[in-house]
Each structure stands twice: as structure tokens, then as C-alpha cells.
Design a protein around this motif. Sequence first.
Motif, PDB file in Angstrom:
ATOM      1  N   TYR A  20       0.895  -1.165   0.000  1.00  0.00           N
ATOM      2  CA  TYR A  20       0.000   0.000   0.000  1.00  0.00           C
ATOM      3  C   TYR A  20       0.923   1.201   0.000  1.00  0.00           C
ATOM      4  O   TYR A  20       1.621   1.438   0.993  1.00  0.00           O
ATOM      5  N   ILE A  25       2.990  -4.887   2.596  1.00  0.00           N
ATOM      6  CA  ILE A  25       2.014  -5.512   3.499  1.00  0.00           C
ATOM      7  C   ILE A  25       2.115  -7.040   3.426  1.00  0.00           C
ATOM      8  O   ILE A  25       2.033  -7.716   4.444  1.00  0.00           O
ATOM      9  N   ARG A  44      -3.870 -12.633  13.360  1.00  0.00           N
ATOM     10  CA  ARG A  44      -4.340 -11.555  14.224  1.00  0.00           C
ATOM     11  C   ARG A  44      -4.776 -10.352  13.401  1.00  0.00           C
ATOM     12  O   ARG A  44      -4.479 -10.249  12.210  1.00  0.00           O
ATOM     13  N   ASN A  45      -5.379  -9.433  14.109  1.00  0.00           N
ATOM     14  CA  ASN A  45      -5.686  -8.108  13.618  1.00  0.00           C
ATOM     15  C   ASN A  45      -4.478  -7.511  12.869  1.00  0.00           C
ATOM     16  O   ASN A  45      -3.387  -7.468  13.425  1.00  0.00           O
ATOM     17  N   GLY A  46      -4.686  -7.127  11.620  1.00  0.00           N
ATOM     18  CA  GLY A  46      -3.607  -6.473  10.869  1.00  0.00           C
ATOM     19  C   GLY A  46      -2.580  -7.410  10.267  1.00  0.00           C
ATOM     20  O   GLY A  46      -1.573  -6.964   9.702  1.00  0.00           O
ATOM     21  N   ALA A  47      -2.831  -8.723  10.329  1.00  0.00           N
ATOM     22  CA  ALA A  47      -1.845  -9.700   9.843  1.00  0.00           C
ATOM     23  C   ALA A  47      -1.699  -9.700   8.322  1.00  0.00           C
ATOM     24  O   ALA A  47      -0.649 -10.061   7.796  1.00  0.00           O
ATOM     25  N   GLY A  48      -2.792  -9.343   7.631  1.00  0.00           N
ATOM     26  CA  GLY A  48      -2.756  -9.340   6.159  1.00  0.00           C
ATOM     27  C   GLY A  48      -3.787 -10.244   5.514  1.00  0.00           C
ATOM     28  O   GLY A  48      -3.714 -10.514   4.310  1.00  0.00           O
ATOM     29  N   LYS A  49      -4.783 -10.685   6.282  1.00  0.00           N
ATOM     30  CA  LYS A  49      -5.806 -11.590   5.750  1.00  0.00           C
ATOM     31  C   LYS A  49      -6.636 -10.903   4.659  1.00  0.00           C
ATOM     32  O   LYS A  49      -6.817 -11.438   3.570  1.00  0.00           O
ATOM     33  N   SER A  50      -7.140  -9.717   4.982  1.00  0.00           N
ATOM     34  CA  SER A  50      -7.986  -9.018   3.999  1.00  0.00           C
ATOM     35  C   SER A  50      -7.185  -8.627   2.770  1.00  0.00           C
ATOM     36  O   SER A  50      -7.688  -8.705   1.638  1.00  0.00           O
ATOM     37  N   THR A  51      -5.942  -8.226   2.978  1.00  0.00           N
ATOM     38  CA  THR A  51      -5.105  -7.839   1.839  1.00  0.00           C
ATOM     39  C   THR A  51      -4.882  -9.039   0.915  1.00  0.00           C
ATOM     40  O   THR A  51      -4.927  -8.906  -0.312  1.00  0.00           O
ATOM     41  N   GLU A  92     -15.203  -7.806   4.326  1.00  0.00           N
ATOM     42  CA  GLU A  92     -15.527  -7.587   5.739  1.00  0.00           C
ATOM     43  C   GLU A  92     -16.767  -6.725   5.942  1.00  0.00           C
ATOM     44  O   GLU A  92     -17.510  -6.894   6.895  1.00  0.00           O
ATOM     45  N   GLU A 168     -13.843 -12.774   7.371  1.00  0.00           N
ATOM     46  CA  GLU A 168     -14.318 -12.692   8.753  1.00  0.00           C
ATOM     47  C   GLU A 168     -15.845 -12.662   8.874  1.00  0.00           C
ATOM     48  O   GLU A 168     -16.419 -11.716   9.419  1.00  0.00           O
ATOM     49  N   GLN A 200     -10.011 -14.347  12.551  1.00  0.00           N
ATOM     50  CA  GLN A 200      -9.147 -14.238  13.727  1.00  0.00           C
ATOM     51  C   GLN A 200      -9.516 -15.339  14.713  1.00  0.00           C
ATOM     52  O   GLN A 200      -8.739 -15.701  15.582  1.00  0.00           O
TER      53      GLN A 200
HETATM   54  N1  LIG Z   1      -5.666   0.884   2.447  1.00  0.00           N
HETATM   55  C1  LIG Z   1      -4.598   0.729   3.238  1.00  0.00           C
HETATM   56  N2  LIG Z   1      -3.564   1.599   3.219  1.00  0.00           N
HETATM   57  C2  LIG Z   1      -2.473   1.401   3.989  1.00  0.00           C
HETATM   58  N3  LIG Z   1      -2.304   0.374   4.839  1.00  0.00           N
HETATM   59  C3  LIG Z   1      -3.307  -0.523   4.918  1.00  0.00           C
HETATM   60  C4  LIG Z   1      -4.507  -0.403   4.123  1.00  0.00           C
HETATM   61  N4  LIG Z   1      -5.307  -1.440   4.414  1.00  0.00           N
HETATM   62  C5  LIG Z   1      -4.655  -2.176   5.345  1.00  0.00           C
HETATM   63  N5  LIG Z   1      -3.453  -1.631   5.637  1.00  0.00           N
HETATM   64  C6  LIG Z   1      -2.453  -2.181   6.568  1.00  0.00           C
HETATM   65  O1  LIG Z   1      -2.076  -3.444   6.060  1.00  0.00           O
HETATM   66  C7  LIG Z   1      -1.874  -4.371   7.123  1.00  0.00           C
HETATM   67  C8  LIG Z   1      -2.699  -5.605   6.875  1.00  0.00           C
HETATM   68  O2  LIG Z   1      -4.073  -5.241   6.919  1.00  0.00           O
HETATM   69  P1  LIG Z   1      -5.242  -6.265   6.613  1.00  0.00           P
HETATM   70  O3  LIG Z   1      -6.496  -5.484   6.556  1.00  0.00           O
HETATM   71  O4  LIG Z   1      -4.896  -7.114   5.431  1.00  0.00           O
HETATM   72  O5  LIG Z   1      -5.193  -7.178   7.914  1.00  0.00           O
HETATM   73  P2  LIG Z   1      -6.245  -8.255   8.443  1.00  0.00           P
HETATM   74  O6  LIG Z   1      -5.460  -9.481   8.751  1.00  0.00           O
HETATM   75  O7  LIG Z   1      -7.368  -8.387   7.507  1.00  0.00           O
HETATM   76  O8  LIG Z   1      -6.726  -7.619   9.820  1.00  0.00           O
HETATM   77  P3  LIG Z   1      -8.183  -7.630  10.522  1.00  0.00           P
HETATM   78  O9  LIG Z   1      -8.276  -8.936  11.232  1.00  0.00           O
HETATM   79  O10 LIG Z   1      -8.129  -6.488  11.463  1.00  0.00           O
HETATM   80  O11 LIG Z   1      -9.220  -7.479   9.477  1.00  0.00           O
HETATM   81  C9  LIG Z   1      -2.217  -3.632   8.408  1.00  0.00           C
HETATM   82  O12 LIG Z   1      -1.008  -3.186   8.969  1.00  0.00           O
HETATM   83  C10 LIG Z   1      -3.042  -2.458   7.938  1.00  0.00           C
HETATM   84  O13 LIG Z   1      -2.870  -1.363   8.787  1.00  0.00           O
END
Ligand SMILES: Nc1ncnc2c1ncn2[C@@H]1O[C@H](COP(=O)(O)OP(=O)(O)OP(=O)(O)O)[C@@H](O)[C@H]1O
Length: 242
Positions: A20, A25, A44-51, A92, A168, A200
Motif C-alpha cells: 500500500y 504488506i 491476528r488483527n492487521g496480519a494481512g488476511k484481507s489484503t 468484511e 471474517e 481471527q
Molecule cells: N488501504 C490501506 N492503506 C495502507 N495500509 C493498509 C490499508 N489497508 C490495510 N493496511 C495495513 O495493512 C496491514 C494488513 O491489513 P489487513 O487489513 O490485510 O489485515 P487483516 O489481517 O485483515 O486484519 P483484521 O483482522 O483487522 O481485518 C495492516 O497493517 C493495515 O494497517
Amino acid sequence: MTPPALTPAALTVEGLDVFYGASQILFGVGFTLREGQTMALLGRNGAGKSTTMKAIAGLAPPRAGTIRLGGRDIAGSPPYLAARLGLAFVPEDRQVFPDHTVQDNLEIAAKRGPAGEDHWTVPRIWEALPLLERLRGRAAGRLSGGEQQMLAIARALMGNPRILLLDEPSEGLAPIVVARIGDLLRGLRDAGATVLLAEQNMHFCLGLASHAVIIDKGHVVHEADIETLRHDEAIRSRYLAM
Ligand SMILES: Nc1ncnc2c1ncn2[C@@H]1O[C@H](COP(=O)(O)OP(=O)(O)OP(=O)(O)O)[C@@H](O)[C@H]1O
Ligand SMILES: [Mg+2]
């Protein structure tokens, strides 16, 4: 005992790097999802699942890596290509059309699958989710969070997908609703669906997913069958919320 024969790969991800802006990421994320498998993508929260899911769906183009789906490498292709090859993504935030009724939300989403599959129709959705039928005339924006999650999954099914990505689905929902969504996903699995489930919450995935991939700080750090993971305190406390 010989292990069951592996089914063919439905989706193979290799070496995914996603940024990003200037911040990286995902770092070389890879795994294989097999036909008929329900696999958990845990972290966990912020691990990168959604990405990871967004990259697969074409919403976060990777800088490196391959995403093989339906015999093609779709990495970096626009979202419609993944959709045309039979990928459905429920993000999500459970996108539904708030001013339209439940039934309209389903009808708008109706589409044949990549090989003309037309199994999922509104009556089949009512069979699988009687609760939604009772709400058929209600505006989607007036549903509870759990009802909206069911509708979002039902909308994805209306596209007769080959692969379902769910980000999720249990998040923020009351335990009784989480149990209902678990029942729905178990029904899909038993009917042969191929599902990648970001969570999570490992407990939601027990008795549902066969395998799990754990992601931490953008790296795949562990892969296991879910029963092994359930008993692996060390891995769970290191990489998952307890
Ligand atoms: N649009 C964005 N711009 C910059 N950084 C981002 C963006 N979206 C997510 N991030 C960062 O990328 C990292 C991974 O985020 P992601 O949403 O993939 O995590 P996640 O595992 O889905 O977390 P959660 O369980 O909270 O949904 C995090 O550090 C987040 O802050
Ligand atoms: Mg997320």
C-alpha cells in the motif's frame, strides 16, 4: 492409514508481494486451496488476511507473485476476470444494497457460473436460509449484522461461484448468529463447495475448515490441518489471539 487423495488445486497463490503505497504488506504469501476444501486463513488483527483476499479478488494488485485460478494467472488482472472465472468475494463490510429488499438484493446478484452453472436460485436460497425468506420484503439496510452477513453470503452464492472467499464472516456477531453462519458454511462444505475463510477466531473454524494457513505480519508462518492446530498451544499463542 493412507491419507485421502488430494483433489485438484482450485486456487494456487505463490510469492505474493503487496504494497500500500511505499509500505509492504504481504511478503511472498503462498498456499493452495483444493477443490471441495474449506480452508481457514488465520491471523491476528492487521496480519494481512484481507489484503490477501483483496489481491486474489483483483482489488489489491500484487507487485510480485502469481494467482492461478481456472488455469490462468490472474495476478494484477481487474476484478471482473476473477469473478468471470468463478471467484466470489464477500468483504468484511458485507456489501449489500441497503435500500433494496432482501429478495431484490438476491435477484440483482443472480448470474450463471463460469461453465453455465445455475444451481443457486432464490428458492434454493430460501431452502438453505429460511430466516432470509421470512425477511424477503425487508430493506437490507434494516437487517441486523448477522442477517446482513447471511444475505451477503447468499448474494455471493447467487453468482454460482466455484470458489467463495469470506472475510471474517463471524466478526462482531452474537454467538447464536455465529452458530447459524457456521451451520450454513458446514452445509456448503458438505455439498462440495470450495471456500477460503479469513478469521481471527480459530474456534469458529473448528469442525468447519479442514486446513489452516496462518499469516503473521504479511508472512505465511504455519500451515496445518485444523485439528493439529487446535492442540498446538505454542503456535496458537504465538500467532493467534487466544
Ligand atoms: N488501504 C490501506 N492503506 C495502507 N495500509 C493498509 C490499508 N489497508 C490495510 N493496511 C495495513 O495493512 C496491514 C494488513 O491489513 P489487513 O487489513 O490485510 O489485515 P487483516 O489481517 O485483515 O486484519 P483484521 O483482522 O483487522 O481485518 C495492516 O497493517 C493495515 O494497517
Ligand atoms: Mg481484515
